[in-house]
Structure formats: C-alpha cells, structure tokens
Design a protein around this motif. Structure first.
Motif, mmCIF file in Angstrom:
data_model
loop_
_atom_site.group_PDB
_atom_site.id
_atom_site.type_symbol
_atom_site.label_atom_id
_atom_site.label_comp_id
_atom_site.label_asym_id
_atom_site.label_seq_id
_atom_site.Cartn_x
_atom_site.Cartn_y
_atom_site.Cartn_z
ATOM 1 N N GLU A 5 0.679 -1.176 0.197
ATOM 2 C CA GLU A 5 -0.136 -0.081 0.048
ATOM 3 C C GLU A 5 0.650 1.368 -0.130
ATOM 4 N N PHE A 6 0.550 2.456 -0.888
ATOM 5 C CA PHE A 6 1.633 3.360 -1.079
ATOM 6 C C PHE A 6 0.916 4.369 -1.887
ATOM 7 N N THR A 7 1.600 5.873 -1.479
ATOM 8 C CA THR A 7 0.924 6.601 -2.136
ATOM 9 C C THR A 7 1.505 7.536 -3.586
ATOM 10 N N MET A 8 0.978 7.662 -4.328
ATOM 11 C CA MET A 8 1.048 8.447 -6.048
ATOM 12 C C MET A 8 0.604 9.415 -5.618
ATOM 13 N N LEU A 9 1.443 10.181 -6.138
ATOM 14 C CA LEU A 9 0.720 12.222 -7.573
ATOM 15 C C LEU A 9 0.637 11.333 -8.057
ATOM 16 N N GLU A 10 -0.383 11.849 -9.273
ATOM 17 C CA GLU A 10 -0.437 11.296 -10.323
ATOM 18 C C GLU A 10 -0.887 13.209 -10.716
ATOM 19 N N PHE A 11 -0.470 13.069 -12.044
ATOM 20 C CA PHE A 11 -1.554 14.766 -12.492
ATOM 21 C C PHE A 11 -1.293 14.574 -14.148
ATOM 22 N N TYR A 12 -1.917 15.042 -15.400
ATOM 23 C CA TYR A 12 -2.300 14.836 -16.800
ATOM 24 C C TYR A 12 -2.369 16.489 -16.960
ATOM 25 N N GLN A 13 -1.766 16.773 -18.348
ATOM 26 C CA GLN A 13 -2.348 17.917 -18.746
ATOM 27 C C GLN A 13 -1.919 17.805 -19.599
ATOM 28 N N ALA A 14 -3.234 18.572 -20.343
ATOM 29 C CA ALA A 14 -3.479 18.156 -22.014
ATOM 30 C C ALA A 14 -2.937 19.386 -22.289
ATOM 31 N N TYR A 15 -2.256 18.977 -23.404
ATOM 32 C CA TYR A 15 -1.607 20.377 -24.829
ATOM 33 C C TYR A 15 -0.234 20.002 -24.871
ATOM 34 N N THR A 16 -0.522 19.170 -23.932
ATOM 35 C CA THR A 16 1.564 19.427 -23.474
ATOM 36 C C THR A 16 1.638 17.513 -24.418
ATOM 37 N N ASP A 17 2.945 16.787 -24.282
ATOM 38 C CA ASP A 17 4.288 15.903 -23.725
ATOM 39 C C ASP A 17 5.120 15.782 -23.227
ATOM 40 N N TYR A 18 5.732 14.310 -23.063
ATOM 41 C CA TYR A 18 6.875 13.720 -22.025
ATOM 42 C C TYR A 18 7.729 15.341 -22.052
#
Length: 500
Positions: free
Chosen positions: A262-275
């Motif tokens: 069991e662990f904690t992650m931050l996940e985020f998503y941004q439209a109109y950008t790339d890696y």
C-alpha cells in the motif's frame, strides 16, 4: 507475578490515589495558552533580566522525566517533539497538586499553569502554580527515553515510536510538507484535485498484480486499484484538462526497503503537452518541493549529497552506454540490434531485453536525480509511439538514490492503437504474465470520443519522502506499514483480571 504485571498493578493503584485527590485520571478539555514549542520560540532567546516581568502560561504535555527532591522537584514535559522543564515547589502549589506531582509516572499527560523563569543553571522553565491531570499511562515508556530501537516494535507500535523518538515525528512533518508543496505547486499551474475509485471492476494503469475483494449486493469481484490512470484520463476526455490526485495504490507484490503493498502516489495529467513538457515541469516541481520541505535543493541521503537543483537526462540507450562497467562498452547500433539484446538478456522481445539490461546495469548507479527517457513499446502499453521509431515510446522515468521516483509519458490517445496495445497485453497474460494489462473496453470507448494530446505523470510520495528525510527504508516514512500478524498480546485479559 511478572514484572510487567506488577508495574500494571502499581499504575492502577495510582489511578485510585489520583481519584482520591479529586482528579480524574482521564481528564477533559484543557485550554492552554501556548504549545511547548511556542513557549521555547517566544521566551527561549530572552535573558533572565528580560523575564523579570511575570509571564503566565498554561501548557500541557507528556511527562518525560521526574526528579523529586523533598519539598520541590522538576519534571520535563514533551509536546510536538520539544520539551520544557517545570519546577514544582510545595509552598507554591496546593497540597492536592503537590500530592498529584508525587504520584506522577513517566508517560503521564498533565496540564501546568505557571510563569516563565530561568533556573540557576539558565534553563528556561515554568514555575508551576497549578497542576491538572489529563491522562494516566499504564505501561512503561522505553527505558530512560533513550529511544525505541527495536524495529519490529517501532513499526507495529508507531504511537510508541513517535513518543520515544522525536526525529520520527520530524520525518512525518517533512512528509506532510512534501504533500502540501505538491498540491500548492500544481494548483498554481491550474490543476484541480479529483478523486477516482479505489475499488474497480477492472484494474489498470500499471502492470502489477491486484488485491481482490467482493461486493455482496452486486455479487461481483472488485479490485483495489493499482493506479488511477485510466480514470484520470477519462476526465481529460471530459474536458478537465489539468487534473491530479494524491492517491493510495495497492499492489499485491513483495515487501522490501523500497516496496510496501500500500503506497501513495501523485498522478497528474495535462492536456496539450507531451513528455518533454513534463520533463521541464518535473525538474522545476521536484526542486521546489525539496526546498519547501527541507529549506534547500540539496539534501543528505545515507551519506551522499543529493542535488535536486537539476535533473540529468539520458535516453535509455545512452544511459546503458554511459554507465556500462563490464567488458567492452556497447555501441548504439548494438542496443538497436534485437539479436544482440536477446543474447544478453534471455527476454523474449528486444524491448523487454533492453529494459532488463538497463535495470541490471544502470539503475543502481543513478544516485543523482536523473531522467531516463525513450522506452520500448513492449513495456509501455499506454504510451504514444515515437514518430521516427515506432518500436519506442515517448516515456521517461525519474531516478535518484538508485530508486525510481516517477514515471511519465505522452499519453496514447489513438483508440485503435490503444486497442492493439491491450490485445498485445492480453496475449502476454495468456502466456502466463500475471502483471500484464487487461482489456478495458470502456476506456477505449472514452478515447473514441477524442482525448487531446496529453502528458501524464506519477510520482511516488513515499520514495521522495525517504530521500528528503534521509530514511533508509520505506517503512520509516509510512506511519503504519504492513507487517506479519502479531501473536496474542494478552493485555485485555490482564487489565480485566486487575479491574475485577
């Protein structure tokens, strides 16, 4: 009778003596004027002459030491990781309060009303004028408060660990600052925080084995999420163009100094950008979070200075060449040759062999913060292909202290290609790979409505906290890590026998 049982009986006897004095052994509300850290911050720098005016305070805390000297004595009170001395003199408090002082045990929680002064040795202290009993301890504290060193006890009884080891509290305060900083920096960029299901009919967003549970009313199996990714990308399809979640994930895998199921992650998503856009943002984000949490972009981790002011960048192939140690260094052509790769790995595909080689040769050497980018398609079922080399995808991972801290990529938004990738993963499952991705028809349907070009990233909060608090094990930054079941404690029976 054992020593432990004898001590328990003595403490229960003192409860009755405290009650006879008119105190409640487990008291109620206490309105303090200052916390102990506030007292030290305000009056600690002042000289004895500056304390000549009577400064009255009301404080509370846990008794850490007791020194009795006839008609006077001292206790140290601990609160929020800091302690202050309290001077108690028989002619300065009521007879009842002095009797309470004589019945105190190390670990009891009390309130004190008095004024600030310095002793002859110059120690900032509180001259007690009134005592209040707030809670009785029935069990003994760690010997002489030298710290709780038994690792099993520390993790299993975290409350005792926090009492005995002030540095443990500091680690979790730093962890809280890390999470707050991530939130603040993302929201400054226009991201909104959302919540996605923790129980899912299909698990996805990563390659891992899940935990399974069952919903009785619907008569269906559900899975504790291994990642929130596919739900967050559904929200991007729906027009929430910058979203994030600080989420608990559950993966049915081994336990080690770097892994907890069991662990904690931050996940985020941004439209109109790339890696590549996320690489720049990640460098800025990690630098600022490190400064916010520790006061500097450079931290000490296990004797090595880790500098988050910049992140080095290598493609996966460049990193293998750069960090190669044994024998003749491979060329870029070697690392593009499927036969050369398979001979050195034994993995079935060239992409899996490349990743295997990277993990064996490079990963442990990535001590300073580093971005590794351009991954093979076989190990990246949700990433967009590179236009000039379709066997590779636009993906990067972040490493520091020899650990993976984050994973990001340009999201695959072509529903036909996503369906093909899922089918590839289904075949891997059928061949025995229990961690391969499942087919998710609803996610493919969501992509059919059109998802804008998007970059997505996950960062492991626990491993960031390990580095920024100089903690060797992930269990040191998780308040209640998973442990094997404990044998019978028997405390309830002992209390019941004495209470009867």
């Amino acid at each position: 009778m054992s020593l432990e049982q004898e001590l328990l009986e003595q403490r229960l006897k003192r409860i009755r003596e405290i009650e006879a004095l008119g105190f409640r052994p487990y008291g109620s509300r206490f309105d303090f004027t200052h916390t102990i850290p506030e007292v030290l911050a305000i009056w600690g720098p002042k000289t004895e002459e500056q304390l000549s005016d009577k400064m009255n305070v009301r404080v509370c805390g846990r008794v850490q030491t007791v020194r009795r000297m006839g008609k006077a004595g001292f206790v140290h009170l601990m609160q929020n990781g800091e302690r202050i001395q309290v001077y108690i003199r028989k002619d300065a408090v009521s007879e009842r309060d002095f009797s309470l002082y004589q019945n105190l045990d190390i670990g009891d929680i009390i309130g004190v009303e008095g004024y600030i002064f310095r002793t002859r040795t110059g120690e900032l202290s509180i001259h007690a004028e009134r005592l209040v009993h707030l809670a009785k301890t029935l069990l003994s504290m760690p010997e002489k408060w030298h710290g709780l060193e038994d690792v099993e006890v520390r993790y299993r009884q975290r409350y005792l660990d926090l009492i005995a080891n002030p540095e443990v509290r500091k680690a979790f305060v730093t962890r809280a600052r890390i999470v707050s900083s991530f939130r603040r920096r993302l929201e400054e960029r226009g991201f909104i925080e959302v919540e996605t299901p923790m129980m899912q009919p299909l698990y996805g967003g990563a390659t891992a084995r899940p935990f399974v549970t069952h919903h009785n009313t619907l008569d269906m199996d559900l899975y504790l999420r291994i990642a929130p990714e596919l739900y967050l990308k559904r929200l991007v399809v729906g027009g929430l163009e910058r979203v994030y979640e600080i989420n608990r994930n559950f993966r049915n895998e081994g336990i080690s100094t770097q892994h907890n199921p069991e662990f904690t992650m931050l996940e985020f998503y941004q439209a109109y950008t790339d890696y590549r856009g996320l690489m720049d943002f990640s460098e800025e984000l990690l630098r600022q979070v490190t400064v916010d949490a520790t006061g500097s972009a450079e931290v000490d981790y296990q004797g090595t200075k880790i500098d988050f002011s910049r992140l080095r960048r290598f493609t996966m192939r460049e990193a293998i060449i750069e960090f190669w140690k044994d024998g003749e260094r491979p060329s870029m052509d070697d690392l593009r040759d499927p036969e050369w790769l398979r001979k050195r790995s034994g993995k079935p595909s060239a992409g899996e062999a490349l990743v295997d080689l990277f993990e064996r040769v490079v990963e442990s050497q990535l001590i300073q913060p580093t971005i590794i980018y351009d991954y093979p398609v076989e190990t990246s079922p949700l990433s967009k292909n590179q236009p000039d080399e379709p066997s590779m995808v636009e993906r990067f991972e972040i490493y520091a202290a020899g650990m993976e801290l984050g994973n990001a990529y340009t999201e695959l938004n072509d529903p036909l290609e996503q369906r093909r990738r899922f089918e590839m993963q289904v075949k891997l499952r059928e061949s025995g790979d229990e961690e391969a991705h499942q087919m998710d028809e609803d996610f493919v349907r969501a992509l059919c409505y059109g998802m804008p070009p998007t970059g997505g990233e996950g960062i492991g909060i626990d491993r960031i906290a390990m580095i920024l608090t100089n903690s060797k094990s992930i269990r040191d930054v998780i308040l209640f890590p998973w442990l094997r079941p404990e044998g019978p404690i028997g405390l309830s029976d002992r209390l019941g026998a004495l209470d009867a």
